[in-house]
Scaffold this active site. Structure first.
Site, short mmCIF file in Angstrom:
data_model
loop_
_atom_site.label_atom_id
_atom_site.label_comp_id
_atom_site.label_asym_id
_atom_site.label_seq_id
_atom_site.Cartn_x
_atom_site.Cartn_y
_atom_site.Cartn_z
N LYS A 15 -38.35 -17.42 -9.84
CA LYS A 15 -39.16 -16.79 -9.01
C LYS A 15 -40.86 -17.13 -9.08
O LYS A 15 -41.22 -17.29 -10.02
CB LYS A 15 -38.93 -15.33 -8.45
CG LYS A 15 -39.13 -14.27 -9.65
CD LYS A 15 -40.55 -13.74 -9.85
CE LYS A 15 -40.65 -12.70 -11.14
NZ LYS A 15 -42.05 -12.73 -11.66
N ASP A 139 -37.11 -6.61 -11.90
CA ASP A 139 -37.20 -7.95 -10.96
C ASP A 139 -35.58 -8.57 -10.66
O ASP A 139 -35.51 -9.38 -9.82
CB ASP A 139 -37.87 -9.15 -11.84
CG ASP A 139 -39.21 -9.10 -11.73
OD1 ASP A 139 -39.93 -8.38 -11.08
OD2 ASP A 139 -39.91 -10.00 -12.90
O1 C5P Z 1 -38.41 -3.18 -15.45
P1 C5P Z 1 -38.57 -3.88 -16.51
O2 C5P Z 1 -37.68 -3.72 -17.81
O3 C5P Z 1 -38.61 -5.43 -16.21
O4 C5P Z 1 -39.91 -3.80 -17.07
C1 C5P Z 1 -40.48 -4.04 -18.36
C2 C5P Z 1 -41.97 -2.98 -18.66
O5 C5P Z 1 -42.57 -3.27 -17.78
C3 C5P Z 1 -41.47 -1.56 -18.45
O6 C5P Z 1 -40.93 -0.81 -19.56
C4 C5P Z 1 -42.74 -1.11 -17.98
O7 C5P Z 1 -43.49 -0.69 -19.31
C5 C5P Z 1 -43.30 -2.06 -17.21
N1 C5P Z 1 -43.24 -1.95 -15.78
C6 C5P Z 1 -44.20 -1.14 -15.07
N2 C5P Z 1 -44.33 -1.25 -13.71
C7 C5P Z 1 -43.15 -1.73 -13.00
C8 C5P Z 1 -42.54 -2.91 -13.67
C9 C5P Z 1 -42.55 -2.89 -15.20
O8 C5P Z 1 -44.97 -0.41 -15.66
N3 C5P Z 1 -43.34 -1.69 -11.73
#
Ligand code: C5P
Length: 313
Positions: A15, A139
């Site tokens: 993406k 994502d």
């Molecule tokens: O959800 P994911 O595991 O991809 O996110 C990785 C890190 O990115 C999360 O632990 C968080 O610290 C940060 N994040 C965030 N806000 C979002 C998505 C991710 O702060 N909307």
């Protein structure tokens, strides 16, 4: 004669974030986002084989080493939700660069969530899949829909947008790995997530309503460009070659430039010869769904998979 194994080879498309605005940190530890996701033709390939049985085992192989194996987590979560048992063998052919903001790992996980229910023979609702996707990563749910979609909340609340033309684009993926969690922390340190959230939302809305080609931006550029000045130079080169927009995707480090003609793309690809580049095209939701359907049709008897979002038109 069938050996009992149910097999499929499915794509896991990458993406781009056509625009990505980060708002303040929420009490749950995530940042509120406004983004537009778009699937592209750069893809990993997942071979998935399931043999029903009493004992469950999950085996994942890949052509590159993947540290945090989101694919096996997706598989276990999905088998549990399906209350299914058996042997699951997954083989991943990675083409999407890692740590680049292209959503490779998330797309691989979504590929498991989309194909496993079909192979097990127990399709489940999109809402349940989105819930599992959100448990795996912010994502992941987008890849259950594909095409273009507006993402709000932490990125898991999705509204499909009308399909765009399969415009040609160039992805430039420098050998720089950026940790998403670290990039969010750096944005907070710079105070960039707390500035006038209302203005940011208003500007994002007018950009999204005005068609997505003019304006927009990626807030993570303010973190990545000072740290890796080469990224800003690469963006400038894409702009000079006529890309509109040219910007970073996700928390980086990959950049993309969208072109209007194949000739422009060919010229851009040649001029970036020394970089790791991928000439691609945008993948509409119709194309995304039909790629999925073609690969799984042997196991389904209608066109209802992948399930449609209730907002899809
Ligand atoms: O959800 P994911 O595991 O991809 O996110 C990785 C890190 O990115 C999360 O632990 C968080 O610290 C940060 N994040 C965030 N806000 C979002 C998505 C991710 O702060 N909307």
């Amino acid at each position: 004669m069938s050996d009992g194994w149910r097999r499929a080879r499915v794509p896991a498309f990458a993406k781009l974030n056509l625009s990505l605005r980060v708002l303040p940190l929420r009490p749950d530890g995530y940042h509120e986002l406004r983004t537009v996701f778009q699937t592209i033709s750069l893809a990993d390939t997942l071979d998935i084989a399931f043999l029903p049985g009493r004992k469950t085992s999950v085996q994942v192989e890949s052509n590159v080493e993947i540290a945090d194996n989101i694919v096996s987590r997706a598989a276990r979560l999905c088998l549990k939700a399906l209350r299914a048992h058996g042997r699951l063998e997954l083989r991943l052919e990675k083409k999407i660069p890692l740590g680049a903001g292209l959503g490779g790992g998330s797309s691989d996980a979504a590929a498991v969530l989309l194909s496993l229910p079909v192979l097990v023979g127990r399709p489940i609702s999109l809402d349940s899949l989105i819930g599992m996707g959100a448990d795996l990563g912010s994502d992941v749910p987008f890849f259950l829909l594909g095409g273009a979609a507006l993402g709000v909340g932490r990125g898991t609340e999705l509204y499909p947008l009308p399909d765009v033309k399969p415009l040609p684009a160039l992805v430039v993926a420098p050998d720089i790995h950026i940790s998403t969690a670290e990039a969010y922390r750096a944005l907070d340190r710079l105070g960039l997530t707390t500035e006038e959230p209302q203005n940011k939302i208003n500007r994002f809305q007018s950009w999204a309503w005005g068609g997505v080609w003019d304006g927009g931006g990626n807030d993570f550029e303010a973190v990545a460009f000072p740290q890796f000045p080469r990224l800003k130079v690469l963006k400038g080169r894409l702009q000079k070659l006529g890309a509109k927009p040219a910007r970073m995707t996700g928390s980086g480090s990959a950049l993309f430039g969208i072109f209007r003609t194949r000739d422009e793309l060919t010229r851009a690809t040649q001029s970036f010869r020394e970089e790791n580049v991928y000439p691609i095209s945008l993948v509409s939701r119709v194309r995304y769904r039909s790629a999925w359907w073609r690969r799984l049709q042997a196991h389904i008897d209608d066109k209802l998979w992948p399930p449609q979002s209730r907002y899809a038109r």
